[in-house]
Each structure stands twice: as C-alpha cells, then as structure tokens.
Design a protein around this motif. Structure first.
Motif, PDB file in Angstrom:
ATOM      1  N   VAL A 212       3.581   4.130 -15.026  1.00 44.68           N
ATOM      2  CA  VAL A 212       2.261   4.685 -14.712  1.00 44.68           C
ATOM      3  C   VAL A 212       1.209   3.926 -15.505  1.00 44.68           C
ATOM      4  CG1 VAL A 212       3.167   6.988 -14.202  1.00 44.68           C
ATOM      5  CG2 VAL A 212       2.393   6.459 -16.517  1.00 44.68           C
ATOM      6  N   SER A 213       0.006   3.867 -14.960  1.00 43.28           N
ATOM      7  CA  SER A 213      -1.090   3.245 -15.705  1.00 43.28           C
ATOM      8  C   SER A 213      -2.435   3.695 -15.161  1.00 43.28           C
ATOM      9  CB  SER A 213      -0.994   1.712 -15.639  1.00 43.28           C
ATOM     10  OG  SER A 213      -1.976   1.119 -16.482  1.00 43.28           O
ATOM     11  N   ASN A 214      -3.335   3.979 -16.092  1.00 40.87           N
ATOM     12  CA  ASN A 214      -4.752   4.150 -15.807  1.00 40.87           C
ATOM     13  C   ASN A 214      -5.419   2.906 -16.378  1.00 40.87           C
ATOM     14  OD1 ASN A 214      -7.405   4.961 -15.495  1.00 40.87           O
ATOM     15  ND2 ASN A 214      -7.324   6.551 -17.065  1.00 40.87           N
TER      16      ASN A 214
ATOM     17  N   GLY B 158      12.562   1.488  -8.691  1.00 43.30           N
ATOM     18  CA  GLY B 158      11.470   2.048  -9.473  1.00 43.30           C
ATOM     19  C   GLY B 158      10.149   2.042  -8.733  1.00 43.30           C
ATOM     20  N   ARG B 159       9.215   2.870  -9.222  1.00 44.01           N
ATOM     21  CA  ARG B 159       7.908   3.001  -8.591  1.00 44.01           C
ATOM     22  C   ARG B 159       6.795   2.852  -9.626  1.00 44.01           C
ATOM     23  NH1 ARG B 159       9.099   8.522  -5.441  1.00 44.01           N
ATOM     24  NH2 ARG B 159      10.270   8.848  -7.384  1.00 44.01           N
ATOM     25  N   LEU B 160       5.669   2.366  -9.165  1.00 46.06           N
ATOM     26  CA  LEU B 160       4.493   2.156  -9.998  1.00 46.06           C
ATOM     27  C   LEU B 160       3.380   3.074  -9.502  1.00 46.06           C
ATOM     28  CD1 LEU B 160       2.710   0.561 -12.055  1.00 46.06           C
ATOM     29  CD2 LEU B 160       2.339  -1.129 -10.227  1.00 46.06           C
ATOM     30  N   ALA B 161       2.894   3.963 -10.366  1.00 41.62           N
ATOM     31  CA  ALA B 161       1.836   4.911 -10.009  1.00 41.62           C
ATOM     32  C   ALA B 161       0.571   4.573 -10.790  1.00 41.62           C
ATOM     33  CB  ALA B 161       2.276   6.344 -10.307  1.00 41.62           C
ATOM     34  N   LEU B 162      -0.544   4.430 -10.069  1.00 40.24           N
ATOM     35  CA  LEU B 162      -1.803   3.997 -10.664  1.00 40.24           C
ATOM     36  C   LEU B 162      -2.938   4.906 -10.222  1.00 40.24           C
ATOM     37  CD1 LEU B 162      -1.465   0.225  -9.666  1.00 40.24           C
ATOM     38  CD2 LEU B 162      -0.946   1.187 -11.925  1.00 40.24           C
ATOM     39  N   VAL B 163      -3.961   5.022 -11.064  1.00 44.80           N
ATOM     40  CA  VAL B 163      -5.235   5.593 -10.647  1.00 44.80           C
ATOM     41  C   VAL B 163      -6.273   4.502 -10.804  1.00 44.80           C
ATOM     42  CG1 VAL B 163      -5.683   6.621 -12.947  1.00 44.80           C
ATOM     43  CG2 VAL B 163      -6.885   7.482 -10.915  1.00 44.80           C
TER      44      VAL B 163
ATOM     45  N   ALA C  73      -8.232  -0.766  -6.091  1.00 42.27           N
ATOM     46  CA  ALA C  73      -7.044  -0.436  -5.306  1.00 42.27           C
ATOM     47  C   ALA C  73      -6.896  -1.413  -4.142  1.00 42.27           C
ATOM     48  CB  ALA C  73      -7.130   0.996  -4.788  1.00 42.27           C
ATOM     49  N   ASP C  74      -8.005  -1.722  -3.482  1.00 45.71           N
ATOM     50  CA  ASP C  74      -7.962  -2.694  -2.386  1.00 45.71           C
ATOM     51  C   ASP C  74      -7.516  -4.064  -2.891  1.00 45.71           C
ATOM     52  OD1 ASP C  74      -8.822  -0.733  -0.673  1.00 45.71           O
ATOM     53  OD2 ASP C  74     -10.927  -1.379  -0.668  1.00 45.71           O
ATOM     54  N   GLU C  75      -7.995  -4.445  -4.070  1.00 49.48           N
ATOM     55  CA  GLU C  75      -7.607  -5.737  -4.639  1.00 49.48           C
ATOM     56  C   GLU C  75      -6.105  -5.756  -4.960  1.00 49.48           C
ATOM     57  OE1 GLU C  75      -8.705  -8.713  -8.394  1.00 49.48           O
ATOM     58  OE2 GLU C  75      -9.858  -6.868  -8.077  1.00 49.48           O
ATOM     59  N   ILE C  76      -5.623  -4.674  -5.536  1.00 49.20           N
ATOM     60  CA  ILE C  76      -4.181  -4.572  -5.843  1.00 49.20           C
ATOM     61  C   ILE C  76      -3.362  -4.692  -4.563  1.00 49.20           C
ATOM     62  CG2 ILE C  76      -2.388  -2.919  -6.529  1.00 49.20           C
ATOM     63  CD1 ILE C  76      -3.603  -3.888  -9.014  1.00 49.20           C
TER      64      ILE C  76
ATOM     65  N   ARG D 229     -12.102   6.984  -6.113  1.00 52.18           N
ATOM     66  CA  ARG D 229     -10.872   6.683  -6.831  1.00 52.18           C
ATOM     67  C   ARG D 229      -9.704   6.757  -5.860  1.00 52.18           C
ATOM     68  NH1 ARG D 229     -13.995   5.424 -10.096  1.00 52.18           N
ATOM     69  NH2 ARG D 229     -14.106   5.883 -12.331  1.00 52.18           N
ATOM     70  N   VAL D 230      -8.594   6.128  -6.246  1.00 47.80           N
ATOM     71  CA  VAL D 230      -7.375   6.170  -5.445  1.00 47.80           C
ATOM     72  C   VAL D 230      -6.192   6.395  -6.371  1.00 47.80           C
ATOM     73  CG1 VAL D 230      -5.803   4.829  -3.974  1.00 47.80           C
ATOM     74  CG2 VAL D 230      -8.281   4.641  -3.654  1.00 47.80           C
ATOM     75  N   LEU D 231      -5.311   7.296  -5.985  1.00 49.19           N
ATOM     76  CA  LEU D 231      -3.992   7.419  -6.601  1.00 49.19           C
ATOM     77  C   LEU D 231      -3.042   6.607  -5.730  1.00 49.19           C
ATOM     78  CD1 LEU D 231      -4.178  11.219  -7.379  1.00 49.19           C
ATOM     79  CD2 LEU D 231      -3.940   9.429  -9.108  1.00 49.19           C
TER      80      LEU D 231
END
Length: 236
Positions: A111-113, A154-159, A165-168, A195-197
């Motif tokens: 996870v990362s903010n 595994g999964r990656l969760a971001l805010v 988010a579009d760039e990612i 924001r986007v989760l």
C-alpha cells in the motif's frame, strides 16, 4: 481528535508532530479500503506516522505481519513510537530506508499514499517538500519497487489524485501491473472526483469500477464513507 497532538482512533492513537504529512482523509481512506483480508505480509511504502500500517493491522488477522518503510528519520521514529503504543506492536515493524534500496521477502499486499505534488512546487518546510514532491518517489520508482517486492499474486493499493492515477495506468503495464479496481473518490456529491483508490496486480483482468462519495449534498458523511471508516473514527 486526540491528546495534545495527533489523532485518536477507536483502537489506537497517532502522534504526527514530527511527520511532514499529517493524518488526513487520503490515508484513512486507503487504510480502510485496501484489501487486506487474505494478506499475510503487507508493506506500507512511505509509512509516515504509521497510520495506514496500523489501520491494516486492526483489520487483518493475527498472523499478518506489516512492515512500514519510511525515508525520513523523524517520521520513522514517530511511527515506531505510535506502533509501540498500539495493540499491534508485535506485528508491525518500521524500517528507515529508501524503498529503492529496500530488500525483503515478497509481499502479498503493498500500500502507498505516495507523494504527488510536482517537483518545483515550493514548501517552507523541507521535510514536507520531500514528503510531497514526486522527485522523491515518482510513478516509475514506485512501480519498479512494487514489481520487485510483490509476490506473484500480490496486489498494490494506492490513493492518488486523478491525474496521477491516469499517469500510473499509462505506464503500469510496463511493470506487468494492471488495474483490478478503480474507485473514484468524490469529496461532495455532485462534484468531480479528485482522488482515486487504485488496485493493481499482475496479469490482465477485468477492472472493477466504482466510486466513494465522502459528503452528501446535505453536508454529512455518506453511508458508504461511514461504512468504511466507522471502525476507526471515535464519533462515527
């Protein structure tokens, strides 16, 4: 709120006076939303005060181990203090390190903010500048570290802000990471999402899309936001 500084939740307290970035809605949303149920090893990149790591500790099973990596010395020390004062001191470890140099056994969930202000924005506090500038941990560095440290399933969760988010999403396939869930966050009903989760994993899959509205038009918290956060907020 809490004691002389910080923020008191139902099961733990966060002091954040030594951290550049304070407790905020972004971190609380990610800590309440990230899919931790089946994870046994979790990594919080840029843990700051340890907020998200402790939220995930509250939500996870007793055999789940959580590591928080933090570059800033003062923030890492404060996160350790917050963890030591929590009910999950035996399950949460804070490591002072740059994520680019960090080595570990693969994680089920990361996870990362992450930082999101553009390099070039000016802050009077150097620690806040480091915490917020994408120069410290840009999208490519974040995805590269996550690919290296995630288990196969595994999964990656971001805010993230919507633009980041579009760039990612534009570059994530280069790191064999694809969108599994895209949840738009709307601060008030009727406004645009800011924001986007975002949940990423290896391999192409159908992306589940949804939204979370924080405040209704009447000004109170929405039912969805209350459902997510009531295990944490004292007065919810």
């Amino acid at each position: 709120m809490g004691r002389s500084s910080g923020f008191t939740f139902k099961q733990f307290h966060i002091d954040h006076d030594r951290c550049a970035m304070k407790v905020g809605t972004d971190g609380i949303l990610l800590g309440a939303w990230a899919p931790v149920a089946d994870a046994r090893r979790v990594l919080d990149i840029g843990t700051g005060s340890g907020l998200i790591a402790l939220m995930l500790a509250q939500r996870s099973t007793n055999d789940c181990r959580i590591d928080g990596v933090e570059l800033d010395k003062d923030a890492a020390e404060q996160a350790r203090d917050n963890v030591a004062a929590s009910p999950w001191a035996s399950r949460v470890t804070i490591i002072e390190n740059a994520i680019q140099d960090y080595q570990a056994v693969p994680y089920d969930l990361i996870v990362s903010n992450p930082p999101y202000f553009l390099a070039g924005q000016v802050f009077s506090d150097p620690a806040r500048a480091l915490a917020r500038h994408t120069g410290a941990l840009g999208p490519h560095a974040l995805l590269a570290a996550s690919r290296r440290l995630l288990s196969q399933d595994g999964r990656l969760a971001l805010v993230l802000p919507t633009a980041m988010a579009d760039e990612i999403l534009c570059i994530s396939a280069d790191y064999d990471l694809y969108s599994l869930c895209y949840t738009a966050v709307i601060t008030r009903e009727g406004k645009e999402a800011n924001r986007v989760l975002l949940l990423l994993g290896r391999g192409l899959s159908r992306c589940e899309q949804g939204e979370i509205v924080i405040h209704s038009t009447a000004g109170g918290y929405s039912d969805r936001y209350i459902q997510l956060t009531h295990p944490f907020y004292l007065k919810m």
